[in-house]
Design a protein around this motif. Structure first.
Motif, short mmCIF file in Angstrom:
data_model
loop_
_atom_site.label_atom_id
_atom_site.label_comp_id
_atom_site.label_asym_id
_atom_site.label_seq_id
_atom_site.Cartn_x
_atom_site.Cartn_y
_atom_site.Cartn_z
N ARG A 1 27.76 3.06 -4.89
CA ARG A 1 26.65 2.17 -5.25
C ARG A 1 27.10 0.73 -5.35
NH1 ARG A 1 22.29 4.66 -3.62
NH2 ARG A 1 22.13 6.78 -4.46
N TYR A 2 28.33 0.51 -5.80
CA TYR A 2 28.85 -0.86 -5.85
C TYR A 2 28.83 -1.48 -4.45
CZ TYR A 2 31.71 -4.87 -7.09
OH TYR A 2 32.15 -6.15 -7.30
N LEU A 3 29.30 -0.72 -3.48
CA LEU A 3 29.33 -1.23 -2.11
C LEU A 3 27.92 -1.42 -1.56
CD1 LEU A 3 32.22 0.99 -0.66
CD2 LEU A 3 32.36 -1.27 -1.71
N CYS A 4 27.02 -0.51 -1.89
CA CYS A 4 25.65 -0.59 -1.38
C CYS A 4 24.92 -1.81 -1.92
CB CYS A 4 24.87 0.67 -1.74
SG CYS A 4 25.38 2.16 -0.85
N ASN A 5 25.24 -2.22 -3.14
CA ASN A 5 24.54 -3.34 -3.78
C ASN A 5 25.24 -4.67 -3.58
OD1 ASN A 5 23.75 -1.13 -6.48
ND2 ASN A 5 22.38 -1.78 -4.84
N THR A 6 26.13 -4.74 -2.62
CA THR A 6 26.90 -5.95 -2.37
C THR A 6 26.57 -6.49 -0.98
OG1 THR A 6 28.71 -5.24 -3.81
CG2 THR A 6 29.24 -6.90 -2.17
N SER A 7 26.39 -7.80 -0.88
CA SER A 7 26.05 -8.43 0.39
C SER A 7 27.07 -8.10 1.46
CB SER A 7 25.99 -9.96 0.21
OG SER A 7 25.94 -10.61 1.45
N SER A 8 26.59 -7.86 2.67
CA SER A 8 27.49 -7.57 3.79
C SER A 8 28.31 -8.78 4.18
CB SER A 8 26.68 -7.09 5.00
OG SER A 8 25.77 -8.10 5.42
N ARG A 9 27.91 -9.97 3.69
CA ARG A 9 28.67 -11.19 3.97
C ARG A 9 29.82 -11.38 2.98
NH1 ARG A 9 28.79 -13.60 8.35
NH2 ARG A 9 28.00 -15.70 7.96
N MET A 10 29.91 -10.49 2.01
CA MET A 10 30.97 -10.55 1.02
C MET A 10 32.14 -9.70 1.52
SD MET A 10 30.21 -10.10 -2.96
CE MET A 10 31.43 -9.57 -4.13
N ASP A 11 33.29 -10.33 1.73
CA ASP A 11 34.46 -9.69 2.30
C ASP A 11 35.18 -8.88 1.23
OD1 ASP A 11 36.82 -9.00 3.54
OD2 ASP A 11 37.18 -10.97 4.43
N LEU A 12 35.19 -7.56 1.39
CA LEU A 12 35.85 -6.65 0.44
C LEU A 12 37.16 -6.10 0.98
CD1 LEU A 12 32.68 -4.65 -0.71
CD2 LEU A 12 33.62 -6.75 -1.69
N ASN A 13 37.63 -6.65 2.08
CA ASN A 13 38.81 -6.11 2.74
C ASN A 13 40.10 -6.33 1.96
OD1 ASN A 13 37.48 -5.08 5.03
ND2 ASN A 13 37.40 -7.11 5.94
N TYR A 14 40.07 -7.22 0.99
CA TYR A 14 41.29 -7.52 0.24
C TYR A 14 41.33 -6.81 -1.12
CZ TYR A 14 42.03 -11.13 3.75
OH TYR A 14 42.21 -11.79 4.94
N LEU A 15 40.37 -5.92 -1.38
CA LEU A 15 40.40 -5.17 -2.62
C LEU A 15 41.62 -4.25 -2.65
CD1 LEU A 15 36.64 -4.14 -3.01
CD2 LEU A 15 37.88 -5.86 -4.34
N GLN A 16 42.19 -4.08 -3.82
CA GLN A 16 43.35 -3.20 -3.99
C GLN A 16 42.87 -1.80 -4.35
OE1 GLN A 16 46.43 -4.43 -6.96
NE2 GLN A 16 46.08 -2.38 -7.79
N GLY A 17 43.30 -0.81 -3.61
CA GLY A 17 42.90 0.57 -3.89
C GLY A 17 43.60 1.12 -5.13
N VAL A 18 42.85 1.92 -5.91
CA VAL A 18 43.41 2.58 -7.09
C VAL A 18 43.00 4.04 -7.09
CG1 VAL A 18 43.56 0.52 -8.54
CG2 VAL A 18 41.43 1.82 -8.48
#
Length: 433
Positions: A127-144
């Motif tokens: 849901r976090y990803l679904c509610n976030t603009s596609s123009r927002m770059d999430l590629n640098y998030l650190q996986g946990v």
């Protein structure tokens, strides 16, 4: 030239007429600057429950409590199993700000933080990803390997709201996960006070200071939103020193301003904050919105709006000036602006959470537009001096105020679309001054 965002109206950008001198520059630099921010990634989860549910998990009706990971997982599993959840929305003050920036500008923002390695369809991370603009770059998030933050709003049988907060692994961002090249090219680094005040041993504060170090190295303005008065009032001197040493722009509401400065008047609080930072954005609820900054004495511009009374007489006299960083001024002059709530404020406020984040997103859009224009048209008279904003302080106030209204008028702190199209046809655009 173009600014971040795809606009149908020619009003904003009157030089779209295929100027051959500008076309070559635009082809060389197709992508402008971006905004980067660090956040505690969390999801706001709302559900209707009975009193027995609260008792089962040791929750006190009407209060807020931090719960451990095991309790949070059991609580969430029961809510999902019994289909009690009404809403799951992406949260976080910086996440909201970057999302709103990307919606307004239709341009890239970069979020740094943590995200679950394993994402279940329909779950909170999904849901976090679904509610976030596609123009927002999430590629640098650190996986946990575990949960991100979750804030449960549990509505009881009598309508009373109980809050259960599970931090999960949201503060486990490592300093090694901060990409210098992303910060180096940014128009601003956006932070919140929550990142610095974590539990002992958590790596988030070190990661935040690493990002600030990179921003200083590359002369990128650091923006801090104060988050809540409770964090600030515990040690206001710490935050004054932090602002003076690390921060260029501070965003706050009137309660946080009072906790920081001891001044009840938002104007006086904003003026005091200029002792530590270059630019101040202060939302003051039904009073409206204040901004304070610096400009070069020799290039100040008088307002044609009525001069306003206040603790500083005729404080908005030079609000048509553009903001500059103190270090870029030879003779710095303090400038102030104020605007009353747009249309007197909404008839019914649907949501107070995120109005300040929306105002900050508008300010970031203007700063990034200035940076983008400087890159594409470096010889423009707009950049004869080192201005921080593209627009005058008064125009930025107008834009920020309009975005705040939009957030107050909806349930979610995140915009689902930009401003109504009619806003592009104002007599003066937000970028005219």
């Amino acid at each position: 030239m173009k600014f971040p965002g795809k606009r149908k109206s020619k009003h904003y950008f009157p030089v779209n007429a295929r100027d051959p001198l500008l076309q070559a520059i635009q082809q060389e630099q197709e992508e402008g600057s971006w905004v980067v921010g660090i956040d505690q990634t969390l999801v706001d989860i709302e559900a209707k429950v009975d009193d027995a549910f609260l008792q089962r998990y040791g929750l006190s009706a009407g209060h807020s409590l931090v719960i451990d990971d095991a309790t949070a997982e059991a609580l969430y599993d029961e809510l999902m199993r019994d289909a009690l959840i009404s809403h799951q929305f992406a949260g976080g003050t910086i996440g909201n700000t970057l999302h709103n920036y990307s919606v307004l500008a239709d341009d890239r923002s970069v979020l740094l933080g943590v995200m679950c390695n394993n994402i279940q369809i329909g779950g909170y991370a999904y849901r976090y990803l679904c509610n976030t603009s596609s123009r927002m770059d999430l590629n640098y998030l650190q996986g946990v390997d575990g949960a991100i933050g979750r804030c449960f709003t549990l509505i009881g049988e009598q309508g009373e709201r109980t809050f259960a907060i599970s931090p999960g692994l949201m503060n486990q961002l490592q300093a090694e996960s901060i990409p210098e090249e992303v910060i180096a090219g940014a128009s601003a680094l956006v932070l919140t006070s929550y990142l610095v005040r974590c539990q002992p041993g958590e790596p988030m504060p070190a990661a935040t200071l690493r990002a600030i170090e990179y921003a200083k190295k590359h002369n990128v303005p650091v923006v801090l939103t104060l988050g809540t008065k409770y964090v600030i009032q515990d040690n206001p001197q710490f935050w004054r020193d932090f602002l003076r040493e690390h921060v260029s722009i501070v965003a706050m509401n009137e309660e946080e301003a009072f906790a920081l400065t001891g001044e009840q008047d938002p104007l006086l609080a904003s003026n005091m904050a200029l002792d530590w930072v270059d630019l101040v954005l202060c939302t003051a609820g039904p009073t409206g919105l204040y901004m304070a900054g610096f400009t070069e004495e020799a290039f100040k511009r008088k307002t044609n709006h009525p001069l306003l009374p206040g603790a500083i007489a005729e404080f908005n006299q030079f609000e048509f000036s553009r903001a500059m960083r103190h270090q870029d001024c030879e003779q710095p002059l303090r400038i102030f602006s104020h605007i009353a709530p747009y249309m007197g404020g909404p008839e019914k406020i649907m949501n107070t959470n995120g109005a300040g984040d929306g105002a900050l997103a508008a300010l970031l859009h203007d700063i990034t537009a200035n940076n983008f224009h400087r890159q594409n048209v470096p010889n423009s008279s707009k950049h004869a001096r080192g201005y921080l904003s593209y627009s005058s302080l008064a125009q930025v106030c107008k834009y920020a105020n309009r975005v705040s209204y939009q957030v107050l008028n909806q349930h979610s702190p995140r915009l689902t679309r930009g401003l109504p199209e009619r806003e592009d046809s104002l007599e003066e655009s937000y970028w005219d001054r």
